[in-house]
Design a protein around this motif. Sequence first.
Motif, PDB file in Angstrom:
ATOM      1  N   THR A 241       0.863  -1.179   0.000  1.00  0.00           N
ATOM      2  CA  THR A 241       0.000   0.000   0.000  1.00  0.00           C
ATOM      3  C   THR A 241       0.896   1.223   0.000  1.00  0.00           C
ATOM      4  OG1 THR A 241      -0.136   0.076   2.404  1.00  0.00           O
ATOM      5  CG2 THR A 241      -1.860  -1.119   1.277  1.00  0.00           C
ATOM      6  N   TYR A 242       0.545   2.193  -0.842  1.00  0.00           N
ATOM      7  CA  TYR A 242       1.337   3.411  -0.893  1.00  0.00           C
ATOM      8  C   TYR A 242       0.438   4.593  -1.208  1.00  0.00           C
ATOM      9  CZ  TYR A 242       1.274   2.753  -5.988  1.00  0.00           C
ATOM     10  OH  TYR A 242       0.880   2.589  -7.282  1.00  0.00           O
ATOM     11  N   ARG A 243       0.969   5.785  -0.964  1.00  0.00           N
ATOM     12  CA  ARG A 243       0.242   7.019  -1.241  1.00  0.00           C
ATOM     13  C   ARG A 243       1.201   8.025  -1.843  1.00  0.00           C
ATOM     14  NH1 ARG A 243       1.083  10.774   3.059  1.00  0.00           N
ATOM     15  NH2 ARG A 243       2.314   9.814   4.698  1.00  0.00           N
ATOM     16  N   LYS A 244       0.675   8.929  -2.654  1.00  0.00           N
ATOM     17  CA  LYS A 244       1.483   9.999  -3.229  1.00  0.00           C
ATOM     18  C   LYS A 244       1.264  11.262  -2.418  1.00  0.00           C
ATOM     19  CE  LYS A 244       2.065   8.659  -7.959  1.00  0.00           C
ATOM     20  NZ  LYS A 244       1.957   9.072  -9.344  1.00  0.00           N
ATOM     21  N   THR A 245       2.332  11.996  -2.175  1.00  0.00           N
ATOM     22  CA  THR A 245       2.229  13.245  -1.448  1.00  0.00           C
ATOM     23  C   THR A 245       1.898  14.376  -2.414  1.00  0.00           C
ATOM     24  OG1 THR A 245       4.572  13.759  -1.703  1.00  0.00           O
ATOM     25  CG2 THR A 245       3.940  12.473   0.231  1.00  0.00           C
TER      26      THR A 245
END
Length: 63
Positions: free
Chosen positions: A44-48
């Motif tokens: 799981t990842y997110r972009k800033t």
Amino acid sequence: MKLIYIQRNTKQEKRFTEKMGILYTNVTYVKKAFLGIPLKTLHTYRKTYYGEVKSCVDCSMAS
């Protein structure tokens, strides 16, 4: 047709970090699926805001 393949789903979630407080962000889930049934979440990842990709391990779910 492949039996095992990788799915990517993006949804907006509410996260909490100590520095920023409550944060609404798009979280991408990378899952392994067998015949359309998700088996395991691989990553799981997110972009800033600045385009960096961060793992979701460093921020916890807000309750």
